[in-house]
Motif scaffolding. Structure first.
Motif, PDB file in Angstrom:
ATOM      1  N   LYS A 268      48.440  39.301  41.084  1.00  0.00           N
ATOM      2  CA  LYS A 268      48.100  39.694  39.709  1.00  0.00           C
ATOM      3  C   LYS A 268      46.604  40.029  39.613  1.00  0.00           C
ATOM      4  N   ALA A 269      45.788  39.246  40.322  1.00  0.00           N
ATOM      5  CA  ALA A 269      44.338  39.489  40.311  1.00  0.00           C
ATOM      6  C   ALA A 269      44.027  40.880  40.863  1.00  0.00           C
ATOM      7  N   LEU A 270      44.686  41.245  41.967  1.00  0.00           N
ATOM      8  CA  LEU A 270      44.429  42.571  42.558  1.00  0.00           C
ATOM      9  C   LEU A 270      44.943  43.688  41.659  1.00  0.00           C
ATOM     10  N   GLU A 271      46.087  43.454  41.039  1.00  0.00           N
ATOM     11  CA  GLU A 271      46.675  44.451  40.125  1.00  0.00           C
ATOM     12  C   GLU A 271      45.666  44.814  39.020  1.00  0.00           C
ATOM     13  N   ILE A 272      45.041  43.801  38.422  1.00  0.00           N
ATOM     14  CA  ILE A 272      44.079  44.056  37.337  1.00  0.00           C
ATOM     15  C   ILE A 272      42.761  44.585  37.895  1.00  0.00           C
ATOM     16  N   ALA A 273      42.358  44.089  39.067  1.00  0.00           N
ATOM     17  CA  ALA A 273      41.107  44.569  39.690  1.00  0.00           C
ATOM     18  C   ALA A 273      41.187  46.067  39.972  1.00  0.00           C
ATOM     19  N   ARG A 274      42.377  46.533  40.344  1.00  0.00           N
ATOM     20  CA  ARG A 274      42.544  47.980  40.607  1.00  0.00           C
ATOM     21  C   ARG A 274      42.428  48.785  39.315  1.00  0.00           C
TER      22      ARG A 274
ATOM     23  N   THR B 153      40.448  47.845  36.701  1.00  0.00           N
ATOM     24  CA  THR B 153      39.020  47.883  36.320  1.00  0.00           C
ATOM     25  C   THR B 153      38.233  48.749  37.296  1.00  0.00           C
ATOM     26  N   GLY B 154      38.632  48.715  38.571  1.00  0.00           N
ATOM     27  CA  GLY B 154      37.906  49.479  39.592  1.00  0.00           C
ATOM     28  C   GLY B 154      36.532  48.916  39.909  1.00  0.00           C
ATOM     29  N   LEU B 155      36.214  47.732  39.383  1.00  0.00           N
ATOM     30  CA  LEU B 155      34.886  47.142  39.598  1.00  0.00           C
ATOM     31  C   LEU B 155      34.822  46.455  40.958  1.00  0.00           C
ATOM     32  N   ALA B 156      33.740  46.718  41.679  1.00  0.00           N
ATOM     33  CA  ALA B 156      33.601  46.169  43.036  1.00  0.00           C
ATOM     34  C   ALA B 156      33.666  44.642  43.041  1.00  0.00           C
ATOM     35  N   GLY B 157      33.008  44.003  42.068  1.00  0.00           N
ATOM     36  CA  GLY B 157      33.027  42.538  42.006  1.00  0.00           C
ATOM     37  C   GLY B 157      34.428  41.991  41.796  1.00  0.00           C
ATOM     38  N   ASN B 158      35.207  42.670  40.962  1.00  0.00           N
ATOM     39  CA  ASN B 158      36.610  42.281  40.723  1.00  0.00           C
ATOM     40  C   ASN B 158      37.443  42.453  41.986  1.00  0.00           C
ATOM     41  N   LEU B 159      37.273  43.591  42.649  1.00  0.00           N
ATOM     42  CA  LEU B 159      38.045  43.852  43.871  1.00  0.00           C
ATOM     43  C   LEU B 159      37.703  42.826  44.952  1.00  0.00           C
ATOM     44  N   LEU B 160      36.414  42.486  45.066  1.00  0.00           N
ATOM     45  CA  LEU B 160      35.996  41.493  46.058  1.00  0.00           C
ATOM     46  C   LEU B 160      36.690  40.151  45.794  1.00  0.00           C
ATOM     47  N   GLU B 161      36.696  39.747  44.538  1.00  0.00           N
ATOM     48  CA  GLU B 161      37.328  38.477  44.166  1.00  0.00           C
ATOM     49  C   GLU B 161      38.829  38.503  44.473  1.00  0.00           C
ATOM     50  N   ALA B 162      39.474  39.625  44.166  1.00  0.00           N
ATOM     51  CA  ALA B 162      40.915  39.752  44.409  1.00  0.00           C
ATOM     52  C   ALA B 162      41.229  39.770  45.907  1.00  0.00           C
ATOM     53  N   TYR B 163      40.406  40.475  46.689  1.00  0.00           N
ATOM     54  CA  TYR B 163      40.629  40.511  48.148  1.00  0.00           C
ATOM     55  C   TYR B 163      40.519  39.108  48.752  1.00  0.00           C
ATOM     56  N   LYS B 164      39.505  38.362  48.325  1.00  0.00           N
ATOM     57  CA  LYS B 164      39.324  36.996  48.846  1.00  0.00           C
ATOM     58  C   LYS B 164      40.520  36.124  48.456  1.00  0.00           C
ATOM     59  N   SER B 165      40.943  36.282  47.217  1.00  0.00           N
ATOM     60  CA  SER B 165      42.077  35.504  46.706  1.00  0.00           C
ATOM     61  C   SER B 165      43.348  35.801  47.509  1.00  0.00           C
ATOM     62  N   LEU B 166      43.592  37.092  47.781  1.00  0.00           N
ATOM     63  CA  LEU B 166      44.795  37.483  48.532  1.00  0.00           C
ATOM     64  C   LEU B 166      44.714  37.081  49.999  1.00  0.00           C
TER      65      LEU B 166
ATOM     66  N   ARG C 243      38.008  42.446  33.167  1.00  0.00           N
ATOM     67  CA  ARG C 243      37.139  42.002  34.281  1.00  0.00           C
ATOM     68  C   ARG C 243      37.156  40.480  34.401  1.00  0.00           C
ATOM     69  N   SER C 244      37.289  39.788  33.262  1.00  0.00           N
ATOM     70  CA  SER C 244      37.354  38.330  33.282  1.00  0.00           C
ATOM     71  C   SER C 244      38.772  37.846  33.591  1.00  0.00           C
ATOM     72  N   LEU C 245      39.765  38.661  33.250  1.00  0.00           N
ATOM     73  CA  LEU C 245      41.161  38.315  33.542  1.00  0.00           C
ATOM     74  C   LEU C 245      41.394  38.242  35.056  1.00  0.00           C
ATOM     75  N   VAL C 246      40.722  39.102  35.809  1.00  0.00           N
ATOM     76  CA  VAL C 246      40.820  39.056  37.277  1.00  0.00           C
ATOM     77  C   VAL C 246      40.412  37.668  37.776  1.00  0.00           C
ATOM     78  N   SER C 247      39.286  37.166  37.255  1.00  0.00           N
ATOM     79  CA  SER C 247      38.804  35.836  37.657  1.00  0.00           C
ATOM     80  C   SER C 247      39.790  34.745  37.260  1.00  0.00           C
ATOM     81  N   SER C 248      40.390  34.901  36.076  1.00  0.00           N
ATOM     82  CA  SER C 248      41.370  33.898  35.618  1.00  0.00           C
ATOM     83  C   SER C 248      42.561  33.836  36.567  1.00  0.00           C
ATOM     84  N   TYR C 249      43.089  35.004  36.927  1.00  0.00           N
ATOM     85  CA  TYR C 249      44.235  35.034  37.848  1.00  0.00           C
ATOM     86  C   TYR C 249      43.854  34.483  39.227  1.00  0.00           C
ATOM     87  N   ALA C 250      42.697  34.898  39.725  1.00  0.00           N
ATOM     88  CA  ALA C 250      42.247  34.403  41.037  1.00  0.00           C
ATOM     89  C   ALA C 250      42.035  32.890  40.985  1.00  0.00           C
ATOM     90  N   GLY C 251      41.535  32.410  39.838  1.00  0.00           N
ATOM     91  CA  GLY C 251      41.306  30.975  39.676  1.00  0.00           C
ATOM     92  C   GLY C 251      42.596  30.175  39.677  1.00  0.00           C
TER      93      GLY C 251
END
Length: 218
Positions: free
Chosen positions: A155-161, A163-176, A127-135
Motif C-alpha cells: 500500500k505504501a508503494l502504491e501511494i508513493a507511486r 505522489t512520485g516523491l523521491a522521499g516517499n519512494l525511498l520509504e516504500a522501497y525500504k518497507s517492501l 505524502r504522509s499516508l505513505v509513511s502511515s502505511y510503511a509504519g
C-alpha cells in the motif's frame, strides 16, 4: 497592525526554515544539529505564539526521544495543533504508535497507527499516508505478522507511486525490502533494497546541495 503581522510572518518563515533544516540534518545523520534546529524553531514559534509552528517543532523533536518522553512531547504538540486548528497530524500520531510499540503496548500502538492512516486519508494527504502505511507494515513486521506486513508495504508503494516523491519512494522501497525479507522472498527483498540504495545516494546529494545553499544565505 501591518508591521506586527509582517514581523510574525517573517519569524514564522524563519522557524519553518529551521524545521526543514533540522529534517535535512537528521537525514544526514547529524542528530545534535537536528535537535538544536527543532528547539530553535519551537522558541521562535513561542515568541509569536504560533501554534502550528510550535506543534511542528515539538512533534519533530519528539522523534528524537525515548518512548515515555516521546509520548509526553507528542501529546503536548498535538494540543497546540488542536488549539490552532492545524489538521495535518498523521505524522505525530504515527510517532505515538512507535512510542507505544517501544513500550510493547501493542493495542495502543495499532490504535494510533490506524488513526494516522485515517486522518491522512480524510485529508488526502498522500505524502504522509505513505509513511502511515510503511509504519503499520513495520509494526506488523515486529509482531512477525508476515501477511499484514507485506500488505501495508505494498500500500505504501502504491501511494508513493502516485505522489512520485523521491522521499516517499525511498520509504516504500525500504518497507517492501523488509516485508519481503520477512516473507523469505529474497529476490524481491534484494530488488527493493537495491532500488532504495540507489535512490538514497541521489537524495543524499540533493540534501547536501540544499544545506550548502542554506549555509551560503544564512
Amino acid at each position: 497592525s501591518n508591521s506586527k503581522n509582517s514581523h510574525e510572518s517573517r519569524i514564522s518563515i524563519l522557524a519553518m526554515n529551521l524545521q526543514m533544516m533540522g529534517n535535512l540534518w537528521g537525514a544526514l545523520g547529524e542528530k545534535e544539529k537536528q535537535r538544536s534546529h527543532y528547539l530553535e524553531a519551537v522558541k521562535l514559534g513561542e515568541s509569536i505564539n504560533n501554534g502550528k509552528v510550535i506543534f511542528l517543532g515539538y512533534s519533530s523533536f519528539a522523534g528524537l526521544l525515548p518512548p515515555d518522553s516521546a509520548i509526553l512531547c507528542t501529546n503536548k504538540a498535538l494540543k497546540f495543533a488542536e488549539a490552532s486548528g492545524y489538521r495535518r497530524t498523521g505524522g505525530p500520531l504515527l510517532r505515538l504508535a512507535y512510542a507505544y510499540a517501544g513500550k510493547k503496548m501493542w493495542d495502543s500502538a495499532f490504535v494510533f497507527a490506524q488513526k494516522s492512516i485515517a486522518i491522512n486519508k480524510a485529508d488526502n494527504y498522500l505524502r504522509s499516508l505513505v509513511s502511515s502505511y510503511a509504519g503499520v507494515s513495520l509494526l506488523y513486521g515486529r509482531q512477525n505478522n508476515k501477511d499484514s506486513c507485506l500488505y501495508y508495504a505494498k500500500k505504501a508503494l502504491e501511494i508513493a507511486r502516485i505522489t512520485g516523491l523521491a522521499g516517499n519512494l525511498l520509504e516504500a522501497y525500504k518497507s517492501l525490502s523488509n516485508a519481503n525479507q520477512l516473507n523469505n522472498k529474497t529476490d524481491s527483498s534484494f530488488k527493493y533494497e537495491q532500488l532504495s540504495y540507489k535512490l538514497n545516494d541521489s537524495l543524499k546529494n540533493v540534501r547536501i546541495g540544499y544545506l550548502k545553499k542554506y549555509q551560503k544565505f544564512s
